[in-house]
Design a protein around this motif. Structure first.
Motif, PDB file in Angstrom:
ATOM      1  N   TYR A 105     -12.073   0.793   0.609  1.00 16.87           N
ATOM      2  CA  TYR A 105     -11.501   1.759  -0.315  1.00 16.87           C
ATOM      3  C   TYR A 105     -10.592   1.060  -1.317  1.00 16.87           C
ATOM      4  O   TYR A 105     -10.225  -0.097  -1.168  1.00 16.87           O
ATOM      5  N   TYR A 106     -10.286   1.790  -2.350  1.00 15.14           N
ATOM      6  CA  TYR A 106      -9.317   1.377  -3.352  1.00 15.14           C
ATOM      7  C   TYR A 106      -8.530   2.622  -3.721  1.00 15.14           C
ATOM      8  O   TYR A 106      -8.835   3.728  -3.261  1.00 15.14           O
ATOM      9  N   TYR A 107      -7.538   2.479  -4.544  1.00 11.04           N
ATOM     10  CA  TYR A 107      -6.746   3.619  -5.002  1.00 11.04           C
ATOM     11  C   TYR A 107      -6.902   3.772  -6.499  1.00 11.04           C
ATOM     12  O   TYR A 107      -7.082   2.785  -7.221  1.00 11.04           O
ATOM     13  N   GLU A 132       0.834  -1.194   0.000  1.00 14.93           N
ATOM     14  CA  GLU A 132       0.000   0.000   0.000  1.00 14.93           C
ATOM     15  C   GLU A 132       0.872   1.249   0.000  1.00 14.93           C
ATOM     16  O   GLU A 132       0.559   2.236  -0.666  1.00 14.93           O
ATOM     17  N   ARG A 133       1.961   1.196   0.703  1.00 17.95           N
ATOM     18  CA  ARG A 133       2.880   2.347   0.739  1.00 17.95           C
ATOM     19  C   ARG A 133       3.422   2.657  -0.662  1.00 17.95           C
ATOM     20  O   ARG A 133       3.541   3.815  -1.050  1.00 17.95           O
ATOM     21  N   GLU A 134       3.742   1.615  -1.425  1.00 16.78           N
ATOM     22  CA  GLU A 134       4.231   1.822  -2.790  1.00 16.78           C
ATOM     23  C   GLU A 134       3.144   2.416  -3.684  1.00 16.78           C
ATOM     24  O   GLU A 134       3.427   3.278  -4.521  1.00 16.78           O
ATOM     25  N   ILE A 135       1.904   1.970  -3.484  1.00 17.67           N
ATOM     26  CA  ILE A 135       0.773   2.525  -4.237  1.00 17.67           C
ATOM     27  C   ILE A 135       0.670   4.028  -3.989  1.00 17.67           C
ATOM     28  O   ILE A 135       0.528   4.824  -4.921  1.00 17.67           O
ATOM     29  N   ILE A 136       0.767   4.431  -2.745  1.00 19.17           N
ATOM     30  CA  ILE A 136       0.693   5.846  -2.379  1.00 19.17           C
ATOM     31  C   ILE A 136       1.893   6.590  -2.955  1.00 19.17           C
ATOM     32  O   ILE A 136       1.749   7.708  -3.465  1.00 19.17           O
ATOM     33  N   GLU A 137       3.064   5.983  -2.912  1.00 16.18           N
ATOM     34  CA  GLU A 137       4.279   6.600  -3.454  1.00 16.18           C
ATOM     35  C   GLU A 137       4.137   6.895  -4.956  1.00 16.18           C
ATOM     36  O   GLU A 137       4.692   7.868  -5.460  1.00 16.18           O
ATOM     37  N   ILE A 143      -4.580   8.001  -5.414  1.00 13.74           N
ATOM     38  CA  ILE A 143      -5.467   8.672  -4.459  1.00 13.74           C
ATOM     39  C   ILE A 143      -6.486   7.659  -3.941  1.00 13.74           C
ATOM     40  O   ILE A 143      -7.075   6.900  -4.715  1.00 13.74           O
ATOM     41  N   SER A 144      -6.726   7.668  -2.650  1.00  6.65           N
ATOM     42  CA  SER A 144      -7.689   6.769  -2.025  1.00  6.65           C
ATOM     43  C   SER A 144      -9.116   7.185  -2.388  1.00  6.65           C
ATOM     44  O   SER A 144      -9.461   8.363  -2.307  1.00  6.65           O
ATOM     45  N   GLU A 145      -9.917   6.208  -2.788  1.00 10.98           N
ATOM     46  CA  GLU A 145     -11.326   6.424  -3.116  1.00 10.98           C
ATOM     47  C   GLU A 145     -12.156   5.521  -2.204  1.00 10.98           C
ATOM     48  O   GLU A 145     -11.984   4.309  -2.198  1.00 10.98           O
ATOM     49  N   GLU A 146     -13.045   6.117  -1.433  1.00 14.52           N
ATOM     50  CA  GLU A 146     -13.845   5.356  -0.470  1.00 14.52           C
ATOM     51  C   GLU A 146     -15.118   4.812  -1.118  1.00 14.52           C
ATOM     52  O   GLU A 146     -15.732   5.473  -1.948  1.00 14.52           O
ATOM     53  N   ILE A 147     -15.489   3.610  -0.728  1.00 14.12           N
ATOM     54  CA  ILE A 147     -16.733   2.982  -1.191  1.00 14.12           C
ATOM     55  C   ILE A 147     -17.673   2.906   0.006  1.00 14.12           C
ATOM     56  O   ILE A 147     -17.342   2.318   1.025  1.00 14.12           O
ATOM     57  N   ARG A 148     -18.841   3.482  -0.134  1.00 15.50           N
ATOM     58  CA  ARG A 148     -19.826   3.453   0.955  1.00 15.50           C
ATOM     59  C   ARG A 148     -20.937   2.483   0.583  1.00 15.50           C
ATOM     60  O   ARG A 148     -21.641   2.689  -0.395  1.00 15.50           O
TER      61      ARG A 148
END
Length: 82
Positions: free
Chosen positions: A25-27, A3-8, A12-17
């Motif tokens: 969430y997913y990115y 997950e850290r590499e994804i953020i690097e 951007i995090s997208e929340e699913i409600r």
């Protein structure tokens, strides 16, 4: 990939409600209009092993390796005509 590499990579995090359940969430990363990379959702992750897909392709195009997706993203960004 983690997950850290994804953020690097700039995702951007997208929340699913859904029905007041736990935060799912997913990115996502839009390189240009029409080329979007997305990850699997956090509730499907095991042992912090994330993957990235090119959104809405048939067949699915999936990347597990940080360096592969980083190289592709960099190549695409470097080829944008301004």
């Amino acid at each position: 990939m983690t997950e850290r590499e994804i953020i690097e990579l700039g995702f951007i995090s997208e929340e699913i409600r859904e029905h007041d359940e736990d935060d799912t969430y997913y990115y996502a990363l839009d390189v240009v209009d029409g080329i979007t990379f997305i990850t699997t959702t956090n509730d499907e992750i095991k042992d912090d092993e994330w993957y990235v897909e090119i959104f809405n392709t048939d067949p699915i195009i999936r990347f597990y390796d940080f360096q592969e997706i980083q190289g592709l993203i960099n190549t695409l960004k470097n080829r944008i005509v301004k």
